[in-house]
Design a protein around this motif. Structure first.
Motif, PDB file in Angstrom:
ATOM      1  N   LEU A  42       2.041   6.245  -7.143  1.00 40.05           N
ATOM      2  CA  LEU A  42       0.947   6.892  -7.701  1.00 40.05           C
ATOM      3  C   LEU A  42       1.232   8.537  -7.298  1.00 40.05           C
ATOM      4  O   LEU A  42       1.038   9.303  -8.198  1.00 40.05           O
ATOM      5  CB  LEU A  42      -0.393   6.541  -7.236  1.00 40.05           C
ATOM      6  N   SER A  43       1.400   8.979  -6.058  1.00 38.38           N
ATOM      7  CA  SER A  43       1.972  10.438  -5.949  1.00 38.38           C
ATOM      8  C   SER A  43       2.893  10.786  -6.492  1.00 38.38           C
ATOM      9  O   SER A  43       2.711  12.122  -7.212  1.00 38.38           O
ATOM     10  CB  SER A  43       2.079  10.542  -4.362  1.00 38.38           C
ATOM     11  N   LEU A  44       4.005  10.121  -6.798  1.00 40.71           N
ATOM     12  CA  LEU A  44       5.279  10.697  -7.605  1.00 40.71           C
ATOM     13  C   LEU A  44       4.610  10.764  -9.052  1.00 40.71           C
ATOM     14  O   LEU A  44       5.218  11.751  -9.715  1.00 40.71           O
ATOM     15  CB  LEU A  44       6.454   9.557  -7.529  1.00 40.71           C
ATOM     16  N   THR A  45       4.017   9.915  -9.554  1.00 38.11           N
ATOM     17  CA  THR A  45       3.872  10.042 -11.192  1.00 38.11           C
ATOM     18  C   THR A  45       2.942  11.245 -11.145  1.00 38.11           C
ATOM     19  O   THR A  45       2.903  11.933 -12.298  1.00 38.11           O
ATOM     20  CB  THR A  45       2.944   8.703 -11.450  1.00 38.11           C
ATOM     21  N   ALA A  46       1.621  11.288 -10.383  1.00 35.79           N
ATOM     22  CA  ALA A  46       0.831  12.571 -10.376  1.00 35.79           C
ATOM     23  C   ALA A  46       1.673  13.859 -10.379  1.00 35.79           C
ATOM     24  O   ALA A  46       1.170  14.690 -11.276  1.00 35.79           O
ATOM     25  CB  ALA A  46      -0.146  12.451  -9.544  1.00 35.79           C
ATOM     26  N   ILE A 100      -3.471  12.459  -4.338  1.00 31.72           N
ATOM     27  CA  ILE A 100      -3.449  11.270  -5.139  1.00 31.72           C
ATOM     28  C   ILE A 100      -3.000  10.046  -4.154  1.00 31.72           C
ATOM     29  O   ILE A 100      -3.444   8.889  -3.682  1.00 31.72           O
ATOM     30  CB  ILE A 100      -2.806  11.237  -6.242  1.00 31.72           C
ATOM     31  N   GLY A 101      -1.679  10.328  -3.498  1.00 35.52           N
ATOM     32  CA  GLY A 101      -1.408   9.508  -2.443  1.00 35.52           C
ATOM     33  C   GLY A 101      -2.009   9.090  -1.497  1.00 35.52           C
ATOM     34  O   GLY A 101      -2.351   7.850  -1.123  1.00 35.52           O
ATOM     35  N   PHE A 102      -2.874   9.713  -0.952  1.00 28.22           N
ATOM     36  CA  PHE A 102      -3.658   9.553   0.125  1.00 28.22           C
ATOM     37  C   PHE A 102      -5.033   8.846  -0.288  1.00 28.22           C
ATOM     38  O   PHE A 102      -5.298   7.824   0.523  1.00 28.22           O
ATOM     39  CB  PHE A 102      -4.375  10.846   0.969  1.00 28.22           C
ATOM     40  N   ILE A 121       0.780  -1.096   0.101  1.00 25.09           N
ATOM     41  CA  ILE A 121      -0.086  -0.073  -0.189  1.00 25.09           C
ATOM     42  C   ILE A 121       0.709   1.425   0.000  1.00 25.09           C
ATOM     43  O   ILE A 121       0.654   2.210  -0.720  1.00 25.09           O
ATOM     44  CB  ILE A 121      -0.858  -0.120   1.297  1.00 25.09           C
ATOM     45  N   VAL A 122       2.033   1.249   1.007  1.00 29.05           N
ATOM     46  CA  VAL A 122       2.769   2.357   0.767  1.00 29.05           C
ATOM     47  C   VAL A 122       3.531   2.524  -0.343  1.00 29.05           C
ATOM     48  O   VAL A 122       3.460   3.680  -0.981  1.00 29.05           O
ATOM     49  CB  VAL A 122       3.866   2.156   2.122  1.00 29.05           C
TER      50      VAL A 122
END
Length: 70
Positions: free
Chosen positions: A16-20, A64-66, A9-10
């Protein structure tokens, strides 16, 4: 139903956060330049203009990460 472990999950939310953020920062910066939301970089010697709305892309990536972690 797929169940992920905590490290998965982490890692997924980080990726996803890095990509966004990677795709959102150039988009927000170019739109800030187009609209004229620029400011002088007071920490540089040449005081060049930089886009001021880059923080919105960072907050977007954090959101997005959250959401991916939920």
């Amino acid at each position: 139903m797929v169940v992920f472990s905590l490290p998965e999950i982490v890692l997924l939310s980080f990726a996803l956060s890095l990509t966004a953020v990677f795709f959102a920062v150039p988009f927000v910066a170019s739109n800030s330049r187009r609209v004229g939301m620029m400011g002088r970089d007071e920490n540089k010697l040449d005081k060049r203009k930089v886009p001021e709305m880059g923080g919105i892309a960072i907050v977007f990536g954090l959101g997005i990460g959250f959401l991916a972690a939920i």
